[in-house]
Design an enzyme around this catalytic site. Sequence first.
Site, PDB file in Angstrom:
ATOM      1  N   SER A 255      -9.667   2.083   2.419  1.00 37.59           N
ATOM      2  CA  SER A 255      -8.780   2.839   1.567  1.00 37.59           C
ATOM      3  C   SER A 255      -7.774   1.975   0.814  1.00 37.59           C
ATOM      4  O   SER A 255      -7.220   2.434  -0.182  1.00 37.59           O
ATOM      5  CB  SER A 255      -8.031   3.886   2.386  1.00 37.59           C
ATOM      6  OG  SER A 255      -7.184   3.278   3.334  1.00 37.59           O
TER       7      SER A 255
ATOM      8  N   LYS B   4       0.847  -1.193   0.000  1.00 34.27           N
ATOM      9  CA  LYS B   4       0.000   0.000   0.000  1.00 34.27           C
ATOM     10  C   LYS B   4       0.882   1.241   0.000  1.00 34.27           C
ATOM     11  O   LYS B   4       1.895   1.283   0.723  1.00 34.27           O
ATOM     12  CB  LYS B   4      -0.909  -0.021   1.234  1.00 34.27           C
ATOM     13  CG  LYS B   4      -1.895   1.128   1.297  1.00 34.27           C
ATOM     14  CD  LYS B   4      -2.823   1.002   2.496  1.00 34.27           C
ATOM     15  CE  LYS B   4      -3.833   2.123   2.544  1.00 34.27           C
ATOM     16  NZ  LYS B   4      -4.791   1.979   3.640  1.00 34.27           N
TER      17      LYS B   4
ATOM     18  N   SER C  29      -9.968  -0.133   6.522  1.00 31.23           N
ATOM     19  CA  SER C  29      -9.382  -0.073   5.184  1.00 31.23           C
ATOM     20  C   SER C  29      -8.887  -1.393   4.630  1.00 31.23           C
ATOM     21  O   SER C  29      -8.530  -1.463   3.460  1.00 31.23           O
ATOM     22  CB  SER C  29      -8.205   0.887   5.179  1.00 31.23           C
ATOM     23  OG  SER C  29      -8.681   2.168   5.001  1.00 31.23           O
TER      24      SER C  29
HETATM   25  N1  GLN Z   1     -13.315   4.771   6.080  1.00 31.68           N
HETATM   26  C1  GLN Z   1     -12.558   5.068   7.249  1.00 31.68           C
HETATM   27  C2  GLN Z   1     -12.008   6.465   7.183  1.00 31.68           C
HETATM   28  O1  GLN Z   1     -12.138   7.086   6.170  1.00 31.68           O
HETATM   29  C3  GLN Z   1     -11.469   4.073   7.483  1.00 31.68           C
HETATM   30  C4  GLN Z   1     -10.378   4.134   6.497  1.00 31.68           C
HETATM   31  C5  GLN Z   1      -9.100   3.508   6.979  1.00 31.68           C
HETATM   32  O2  GLN Z   1      -9.126   2.488   7.676  1.00 31.68           O
HETATM   33  N2  GLN Z   1      -7.981   4.112   6.644  1.00 31.68           N
HETATM   34  O3  GLN Z   1     -11.443   6.940   8.105  1.00 31.68           O
END
Ligand code: GLN
Length: 452
Positions: free
Chosen positions: A133, A56, A160
């Site tokens: 994400s 990632k 994410s």
């Molecule tokens: N959807 C959540 C956020 O926008 C989690 C995303 C994540 O785990 N980075 O914070």
Amino acid sequence: MSLIESVDKAIEEAEKINKKLNCFITICGDNARSRAKKLISQKNKGALYGKVISVKDAICTKGIRTTAGSAILTNYIPPFNASVIEKIEQEGGIVIGKTAMDHFGFGTFCTNVGHGLPVPHNPHDLQRAAGGSSGGAGVATFSFSNSANHIALAESTGGSITAPAAFCGVVGFTPTYGRVSRYGLIDYANSLDKIGTMGKNVEEAELLAGVIFGEDKKDETSQHQETKTVKKVKKIGIIKEMLNNVDEKIKKVFWQSIYELGLEYEEISFPLIDYSVASYYIIATAEASSNLARYYGMRYGAQEEITGSFSEHFSKIRSKYFSDEEKRRIILGTFVRTAGYKEKYYIKALRVREKINEEFNLLFKRFDVLATPSMPIIAPRFEEIAKLKPIEVYALDSCTIPPNLACIPHLSIPIGKVNNMPVGLQIMCNSWEEDTLFRFGKESESKLGLIR
Ligand code: GLN
């Protein structure tokens, strides 16, 4: 096939997949080839020998551009490796590319990307999102052929890993907070960020996890914990409130899989869980707003000729390179931790988090695992996403936020389909009980059959 030949083939595949699905920000072919050459002459081959690893883009890779999905970092090349990358290389894994993500992890669909960076498409339907994400990681994991020997390194703050794993039909693993070093991870929210893994099955996700686990002197929140005895799961707890938001067709697939597992289960009520999304977005944005203060056009990433006063220059850079969603989170996070509002929002959210943790602890005295659907919906179409208000998007994290807020390990495995799109089962265990989680995950996989 020699290692060099198989790495060459994997790079070719990565390029082909990327053309269609946009899952990579960078494919590092030359880097991968030279690693492969070095590895061949090495005596100790390591646990990841023969595997290619996608990473990632929030995880720093020495000499390889690392953007965290944000326009403000599009030209950032780290001079060092994250600790997890060092471990992967020591075990013979070869980094093949950097995967697409929502900027700094701010999103649920992988559509919040910085200017010029890719939005991945769902491999099951190109009109739909990959999930975020870690969207690029989910797409790559599903799309590589088995012979490419690919596993993905991903990261979760509030879901994410689970979200893209569920939307793409792969396995996503998120460890206990502190199990894996965060050194070299570009922070979203320090008290919530966890590096985890994705594979086509539990075994692959577990293999890579085993390599990255462990204490690291460079991250004081990382810990070594003796493996707890692996439990034979007897009873599953199902939190009623976590099913409230879930689409009826997904609920059906979920219940079907619970029956097929053939174990005792009990539905329980956990009313406080309804406050988890609100408290998460307060804590996560408070931390994010502070972390993002370091991007002002001087030290990392975007730089331009200095004009005007310092604050004029900083504002210019931040206004230009941050997206609306990045700005929204900076504003919200700064507000909730400002004197006068701190007690009302930030401190209260911390208290809610503590209470939720306590409740989870009590539940794990009665249940070996807890289960929910991974996501309340199937991967949405891009046109549907465009119509959602930010608060509606945040609400879709209702299944994934609770285990992240409580720092407990969890696994998402594919269990079926709704409208031809994959649906995931989320399994949660008590802190440091990853081995029980993996064992139960593998058992579930074989009982339910791998459905993609
Ligand atoms: N959807 C959540 C956020 O926008 C989690 C995303 C994540 O785990 N980075 O914070």
